[in-house]
Design an enzyme around this catalytic site. Structure first.
Site, PDB file in Angstrom:
ATOM      1  N   SER A 139       0.872  -1.154   0.000  1.00 47.86           N
ATOM      2  CA  SER A 139       0.000   0.000   0.000  1.00 47.86           C
ATOM      3  C   SER A 139       0.914   1.210   0.000  1.00 47.86           C
ATOM      4  CB  SER A 139      -0.875  -0.020   1.248  1.00 47.86           C
ATOM      5  OG  SER A 139      -1.588   1.170   1.332  1.00 47.86           O
ATOM      6  N   ARG A 140       0.912   1.956  -1.097  1.00 47.87           N
ATOM      7  CA  ARG A 140       1.938   2.997  -1.223  1.00 47.87           C
ATOM      8  C   ARG A 140       1.617   4.256  -0.442  1.00 47.87           C
ATOM      9  NH1 ARG A 140       1.885   1.867  -7.090  1.00 47.87           N
ATOM     10  NH2 ARG A 140       2.976  -0.108  -7.234  1.00 47.87           N
ATOM     11  N   VAL A 141       0.352   4.497  -0.126  1.00 47.09           N
ATOM     12  CA  VAL A 141       0.057   5.725   0.625  1.00 47.09           C
ATOM     13  C   VAL A 141      -0.670   5.462   1.936  1.00 47.09           C
ATOM     14  CG1 VAL A 141       0.022   7.258  -1.363  1.00 47.09           C
ATOM     15  CG2 VAL A 141      -2.051   6.093  -0.692  1.00 47.09           C
TER      16      VAL A 141
END
Ligand code: ATP
Ligand code: MG
Length: 505
Positions: free
Chosen positions: A364-366
């Protein structure tokens, strides 16, 4: 009172009648020159818009996609068997649009806004299905968590409001279940949900709607459906229409979750349409603009800033892979557009690890920055624990003797894997998740590895009975203060004394 109302109404009517003017409505009309495979060539119909709806004399609708000097190439939205050469066609002057607003909540509609649940739909509020994405300056970073209620996801692959998180996996690996469970978990929150079914079997859509209805989730959801029986053009329109419905809410400051189930079928529908329109095929026979097909769709999901109402659209697109191949054309495209992916694996699913999330390949990049601090406090080491366990378990499976430290690590890993299993439609609250993970970190389940599910359930029941204040505090604030952490630890030790140590003697 009544007189007053009547007066107002009659005054209103008089005003309307006084200002009433008969205006001619001008339609452009053309003629069908060629029809086949759901594609129509229309002549004598110049000056159309790209994506404009066309109405055939027989009542069928089409969408103009190839604009030519004197006519258009269009795809039919409905069943095409009544359209014939020589038939008249009318340009409506509008691109496809859908109804938006609160009247839609609890409803099931098709991509051009016709109700599919047999009830009338009355609204004057419409938005075009294709709209440009919010500008860079109109957005703000993702800062609020969107809880799925699924422990494996909320702890390791957290999702924030306004994020786009891809759910990817082979067929029958629980993709839809994760998305639907996330919708069910929004019951207590203020998030509205939109489920967009694209190219699925009608029976599957009916089942999902049934699940939503049974869990009272239709009270805050909208379903936009184009099933496998609908024309490719309808399937192509479905996610854009669903997003327009979401935008209707988000512009009013609401938070919206939208599920696209699934975009692989969407790409296939678009390929069919493009090939029929004789557009040149590229890789895997998809047309050249298939990347843009999904990027312009997913860019519309965002977290808007305060000047634009503070709303958000969180997207959970679903992609089906074949043989676990993430590097095929459409999967790599959508992976590069989204802010992370939840990767589901067939092998895990069949070995009983459900939800079958492969935490090594999921990111999950953010969302991390939007995770509740209580969760961050207890979930830091989980990924490393899991990957170490998997590595070690591969060695240990050779049957060689292992030392005590390794055995302990294996036990701990096995506990974690077991703890992360979760049945369908059984979301955990934040406090329950935090409690389970704290118990895991403090090795409360030691000695109870065999009946772990039952013990975990007993633990949650124990906490519910004795610590409702603490639970409420954590759920409300999203924080686990030092004193609360101490309190939780003490309760967990007490539980261990009573239920695990007590029993094993
Ligand atoms: P498809 O490729 O057909 O769309 P899918 O990947 O969307 O499948 P689902 O339909 O969500 O998968 O689930 C497949 C099956 O697995 C269903 O029968 C569902 O009940 C079961 N299942 C999904 N998640 C779980 C779970 N956490 N625990 C137990 N069973 C599950
Ligand atoms: Mg599915």
């Amino acid at each position: 009172m009544a007189d007053n109302t009547n007066e107002k109404i009659s005054a209103y009517l008089k005003r309307k009648i006084a200002s009433f003017q008969v205006q001619p409505i001008v339609y452009h009309r053309g003629t069908v020159a060629k029809v086949g495979d759901g594609v129509v060539r229309v002549t004598d119909l110049p000056d159309r818009l790209y994506g404009e709806l066309l109405e055939f004399d027989g009542g069928v609708f089409g969408m103009a996609l190839d604009l030519e000097e004197n006519g258009v190439g269009a795809v039919l939205l409905d069943h095409a068997d009544t359209v014939h050469v020589g038939e008249g066609v009318r340009g409506t002057g509008v691109v496809a649009k859908v109804p938006v607003g609160n009247t839609l909540i609890g409803r099931i509609i098709d991509p051009i806004g016709r109700p599919l649940d047999g009830l009338p739909l009355e609204t004057d509020d419409y938005l075009p299905v294709e709209q440009s994405a919010p500008a860079i300056m109109d957005r703000q970073p993702v800062h609020t968590p969107l809880e799925t209620g699924i422990l494996a996801i909320d702890s390791m692959i957290p999702i924030g409001r306004g994020q786009r998180e891809l759910i990817i996996g082979d067929r029958q690996t629980g993709k839809t279940s994760i998305a639907v469970d996330t919708i069910l978990n929004q019951k207590q929150s203020d998030v509205l949900c939109i489920y967009c079914a694209i190219g699925q079997k009608a029976s599957n859509v009916a089942q999902t709607v049934q699940t939503l209805r049974q869990n009272d989730a239709l009270d805050y959801s909208v379903v936009v459906a184009a099933t496998a029986a609908d024309s490719p053009a309808m399937q192509y329109l479905a996610p854009y229409a669903a997003t327009a419905v979401a935008e209707g809410f988000a512009r009013k400051g609401k938070h919206v979750l939208i599920v696209y189930d699934d975009l692989s079928k969407h790409a296939v529908a678009y390929r069919t349409m493009s090939l029929l329109l004789h557009r040149p095929p590229g890789r895997e026979a998809f047309p050249g603009d298939v990347f843009y097909l999904h990027s312009r769709l997913l860019e519309r999901s965002a977290c808007l800033d305060e000047a634009h109402g503070d709303g958000s659209i969180t997207a959970l697109p679903i992609i089906e892979t074949v043989g676990g191949n993430m590097s095929a054309y459409i999967p790599t495209n959508v992976i590069s557009i989204t802010d992370g992916q939840i990767y589901l694996e067939s092998d895990l699913f069949h070995s009983g690890v459900r939800p079958a999330v492969n935490t090594g390949l999921s990111v999950s990049r953010v969302g991390r920055s939007a995770q509740h601090s209580a969760m961050r406090r207890v979930s830091g080491t989980l990924r490393i624990d899991l990957s170490q366990y998997r590595e070690m378990a591969a060695f240990a499976s050779f049957g060689s003797d292992v030392d005590d430290a390794t055995r302990q690590m294996l036990n701990k890993g096995r506990t974690l894997v077991e703890l992360l299993k979760q049945p369908r439609s059984a979301p955990y609250t934040l406090f329950e998740q935090v409690a389970l993970l704290t118990a895991y970190q403090q090795q409360i389940f030691e000695g109870a590895e065999n009946g772990l599910r039952a013990v975990a359930t007993a633990l949650l029941a124990f906490l519910k009975e004795n610590e409702s204040d603490l639970a409420e505090r954590v759920n409300q604030t999203g924080e686990l203060t030092d004193s609360d952490y101490e309190r939780l630890s003490a309760v967990l030790r007490e539980f261990k004394e009573q239920h695990i140590n007590g029993k094993s003697e």
